[in-house]
Design a protein around this motif. Structure first.
Motif, mmCIF file in Angstrom:
data_model
loop_
_atom_site.group_PDB
_atom_site.id
_atom_site.type_symbol
_atom_site.label_atom_id
_atom_site.label_comp_id
_atom_site.label_asym_id
_atom_site.label_seq_id
_atom_site.Cartn_x
_atom_site.Cartn_y
_atom_site.Cartn_z
ATOM 1 N N ILE A 18 -24.800 -53.895 -61.096
ATOM 2 C CA ILE A 18 -25.678 -52.791 -61.507
ATOM 3 C C ILE A 18 -26.423 -52.242 -60.291
ATOM 4 O O ILE A 18 -26.486 -51.021 -60.076
ATOM 5 N N ALA A 136 -22.271 -48.598 -69.617
ATOM 6 C CA ALA A 136 -23.224 -49.579 -69.099
ATOM 7 C C ALA A 136 -22.577 -50.961 -69.022
ATOM 8 O O ALA A 136 -22.805 -51.719 -68.066
ATOM 9 N N ALA A 140 -21.794 -53.162 -65.457
ATOM 10 C CA ALA A 140 -22.267 -54.536 -65.261
ATOM 11 C C ALA A 140 -21.126 -55.499 -64.956
ATOM 12 O O ALA A 140 -21.223 -56.303 -64.018
ATOM 13 N N TYR A 165 -29.729 -55.495 -67.097
ATOM 14 C CA TYR A 165 -30.296 -54.226 -66.645
ATOM 15 C C TYR A 165 -31.799 -54.353 -66.405
ATOM 16 O O TYR A 165 -32.329 -53.784 -65.440
ATOM 17 N N GLN A 180 -30.375 -47.618 -65.946
ATOM 18 C CA GLN A 180 -29.208 -47.348 -66.786
ATOM 19 C C GLN A 180 -28.737 -45.905 -66.649
ATOM 20 O O GLN A 180 -27.546 -45.640 -66.519
ATOM 21 N N THR A 183 -27.195 -45.174 -63.050
ATOM 22 C CA THR A 183 -25.883 -45.809 -62.892
ATOM 23 C C THR A 183 -24.858 -45.183 -63.828
ATOM 24 O O THR A 183 -23.679 -45.073 -63.481
#
Length: 201
Positions: A18, A136, A140, A165, A180, A183
């Motif tokens: 992340i 998301a 990760a 996160y 979040q 990214t």
């Protein structure tokens, strides 16, 4: 089912992934990501006559499997005309309940993506809200998983990724929703045109 384990090593790898995606953002991507939820909050307020909670609730209720332009088009139509169409019945029912005056927190699944999406839009300064969608997840874990089931309907798996996160945000000195969203912008622009589905929530 894609494996998401809870070992410390795996958790740390997710956090690093992340942060690496965050640090790869261009200045333009950083600016757009940082303002994403504030802009969404302003939109929610505008379509619901100044009631950002209602607007955010309707947007969130209609967000599943919709691109942002389509999501906002449907939400605007519901708020401005009362017309409920263009989505699954469950989503439309939730939107109708919110429009009828029910608090979104009593309608939406608050510990899942839809509820967190509402929280982040209704209050962009929320220190805990973080939306874990398929993008998301892939950020990760460091892999693009296309149409595979990521298991995000499991509270345990969702919470594991949300925690990653939040930890990345803590190290960066940012809000989890900001990490979040930045990214997310980086990742969806990377995969644009690669044959994967577009940036749907």
């Amino acid at each position: 089912m894609i494996s998401v384990t809870e070992s410390e090593e795996t958790h740390e790898r997710y956090v690093r992934n992340i942060i690496a995606t965050w640090r790869s953002a261009t200045s333009d991507q950083m600016q757009r990501g940082r303002t994403w939820y504030r802009s969404a909050h302003e939109l929610a307020s505008a379509i619901a006559d100044g009631d950002a909670r209602t607007g955010a609730g309707v947007i969130a209720a209609l967000s599943a499997n919709k691109s942002w332009p389509e999501n906002t088009r449907l939400a605007r139509r519901v708020c401005e005309t009362g017309v409920l169409s263009g989505h699954f019945q469950d989503a439309l029912t939730k939107a109708a309940k919110i429009m009828a005056g029910m608090d979104p927190t009593d309608v939406l699944p608050m510990e899942r993506k839809t509820g967190m999406f509402f929280r982040a839009i209704a209050d962009p300064s929320d220190p805990e809200a973080v939306v874990i969608d398929r993008h998301a997840h892939d950020i990760a874990v460091g892999e693009i998983h296309g149409q595979q089931d990521r298991g995000l309907s499991s509270a345990r798996r969702y919470n594991l990724l949300a925690h990653c996160y939040r930890e990345a945000a803590r190290r960066l000195g940012e809000l989890p929703s900001t990490v979040q969203s930045v990214t997310w912008v980086v990742h969806t622009e990377r995969i644009a045109g690669t044959g994967t589905r577009g940036p749907r929530r």
